[in-house]
Design a protein around this motif. Structure first.
Motif, PDB file in Angstrom:
ATOM      1  N   HIS A  88      -2.813  -6.823   0.316  1.00  0.00           N
ATOM      2  CA  HIS A  88      -2.133  -5.526   0.400  1.00  0.00           C
ATOM      3  C   HIS A  88      -1.764  -5.133   1.827  1.00  0.00           C
ATOM      4  CE1 HIS A  88      -0.745  -1.587  -0.731  1.00  0.00           C
ATOM      5  NE2 HIS A  88      -1.452  -1.076   0.242  1.00  0.00           N
ATOM      6  N   HIS A 104       1.916  -3.241   4.225  1.00  0.00           N
ATOM      7  CA  HIS A 104       3.272  -2.671   4.200  1.00  0.00           C
ATOM      8  C   HIS A 104       4.061  -3.171   5.407  1.00  0.00           C
ATOM      9  CE1 HIS A 104       2.179   0.632   1.257  1.00  0.00           C
ATOM     10  NE2 HIS A 104       0.975   0.281   1.683  1.00  0.00           N
ATOM     11  N   HIS A 164      -0.698   1.908  -5.681  1.00  0.00           N
ATOM     12  CA  HIS A 164      -1.920   2.511  -5.134  1.00  0.00           C
ATOM     13  C   HIS A 164      -2.630   3.327  -6.205  1.00  0.00           C
ATOM     14  CE1 HIS A 164       0.702   2.065  -1.508  1.00  0.00           C
ATOM     15  NE2 HIS A 164      -0.427   1.694  -0.943  1.00  0.00           N
ATOM     16  N   HIS A 200      -6.917   0.207  -3.254  1.00  0.00           N
ATOM     17  CA  HIS A 200      -7.931   1.242  -2.919  1.00  0.00           C
ATOM     18  C   HIS A 200      -8.935   1.433  -4.050  1.00  0.00           C
ATOM     19  CE1 HIS A 200      -5.819   2.003   0.762  1.00  0.00           C
ATOM     20  NE2 HIS A 200      -4.719   2.268   0.089  1.00  0.00           N
ATOM     21  N   ASP A 225      -3.863  -3.473   4.417  1.00  0.00           N
ATOM     22  CA  ASP A 225      -3.133  -2.204   4.237  1.00  0.00           C
ATOM     23  C   ASP A 225      -2.493  -1.701   5.519  1.00  0.00           C
ATOM     24  OD1 ASP A 225      -2.052  -0.057   2.896  1.00  0.00           O
ATOM     25  OD2 ASP A 225      -3.830   1.196   3.071  1.00  0.00           O
TER      26      ASP A 225
HETATM   27 ZN    ZN Z   1      -0.956   0.783   0.996  1.00  0.00          ZN
END
Ligand code: ZN
Length: 371
Positions: free
Chosen positions: A10, A12, A165, A204, A255
């Motif tokens: 995970h 971005h 998420h 998460h 993340d």
């Molecule tokens: Zn994220």
């Protein structure tokens, strides 16, 4: 030392530029940093330069497989795939989808959002056996039930991944309750939309109740555990031991930029240390802290399993793709030639705690040298 390539399930891509800049909590941070930055990806030059640097940084950190969010822009997502292809590593990417509660410059019309991704799926899903597509509703706050149901249909039809998420922040959970009063809990929102399943990765998943854990378990949905981000944005600490005992399958995610680094060494350390915090503050009730070998598993074979790729990657075995790192042991242990700490678990512990990008001499993806 030879070690399997790391699997980051995970992160971005567009947020890489402001990694290291936090805010106390998720929702104000999205408004202040994430949305204005993602808006810039309308510009193809920004998209290209950012994607190039992102994949370079992944490789520098020994990551050979990544599951990544782009932005809402189809052109920027196409560019990200091009860069992933050039980088030679394995990548699952997805164009972010959002049709409500988003700034006007990042809000798509529901049908338009769906149309643009079919082209991307046809072009990239399965490309070179190395690139894949993940349907990417940002999270239920920014997606209508209509959009999420359509995404569920496409996921089944095209057999692609789904990433989103779940249950990260208390304010977020309150917002979800108000938005979806007919759903029993946050996980049930995705359940009712038809988004849970073995190729779905939920990120998460910190504040789940027993019913939500059951929903994830029975649907074989996977969890991306992001301990750095969970602390950096003051979201909470996910109870690894509890989920582990209930049989949920997990991998690790950096993340970025909820997390400040693409280093999976860092993520492994944070995973262990945050589970020790939970153990301490729960006076042992949270169950034993994560061990170094469990952290290493999550960063390699556990991640591979979460992506249903365990037959190809995640460990060094005959018949698998050769994704591996050559590590300079001297960098981890300057006293190596005299070391008496030679048991496998001692070496592994040193690797995790003292490892960083500078100890990775070479990176191989599919047997090809990429660093
Ligand atoms: Zn994220």
């Amino acid at each position: 030392m030879i070690c399997p390539g790391f699997i980051d399930i995970h992160n971005h891509l567009p947020q890489h530029a402001f990694a290291g800049i936090g805010e106390k909590e998720l929702l104000p941070w999205l408004k202040k940093y994430v949305f204005p930055r993602e808006k810039m990806f309308k510009n193809k030059e920004v998209a290209k330069e950012s994607a190039k640097r992102f994949f370079e940084d992944l490789i520098e950190n020994g990551t050979t497989t990544t599951l990544t969010y782009t932005t809402i822009h189809p052109s920027a997502t196409d560019i990200a795939f091009e860069c992933a292809n050039k980088s030679k590593i394995r990548a699952i990417l997805g164009k972010v989808m959002m049709d409500q509660n988003s700034p006007s410059f990042l809000t798509e019309k529901t049908q338009e959002s769906l149309r643009s991704l079919l082209e991307l799926i046809d072009k990239w899903h399965g490309f070179d056996g190395r690139l894949f597509y993940a349907l990417t509703p940002r999270f239920a706050i920014t997606c209508s039930m209509e959009l999420m149901k359509e995404i569920g249909e496409i996921a089944r039809l095209k057999d692609v991944y789904v990433q989103t998420h779940l249950s990260e922040n208390q304010e977020e959970i309150k917002f979800i309750r108000a938005l979806f009063p007919k759903c029993k809990n946050y996980t049930d929102v995705y359940n009712q939309a038809g988004l849970l399943g073995p190729k779905t990765i939920m990120t998460h998943a910190i504040h789940l109740n027993d019913e939500e854990i059951r929903l994830l378990k029975t649907s074989k949905t996977k969890i991306a555990h992001c301990p750095t981000s969970n602390r950096f944005l003051t979201s909470g600490i996910m109870s690894f031991r509890k989920y582990n005992k209930k049989g949920l399958e997990m991998g690790l995610g950096t993340d970025v930029a909820g997390g400040y680094s693409l280093s999976m060494f860092n993520e492994m350390k944070e995973a262990i240390e945050s589970s020790k915090c939970l153990y301490y503050f729960s006076e042992g009730k949270s169950g034993s802290p994560m061990t170094p070998s469990e952290a290493f598993y999550l960063a390699t074979l556990g991640g591979a399993k979460a992506l249903s790729m365990e037959h190809e990657i995640g460990s060094l075995e005959k018949g698998k793709k050769a994704d591996f790192l050559i590590i300079d042991p001297q960098k981890i242990d300057p006293m190596k030639s005299h070391s008496i700490y030679t048991k496998p678990e001692q070496i592994l512990s040193k690797l995790i705690y003292r490892g960083d990008r500078t100890c990775i001499k070479h990176v191989y993806s599919g047997g090809k040298k990429v660093k």
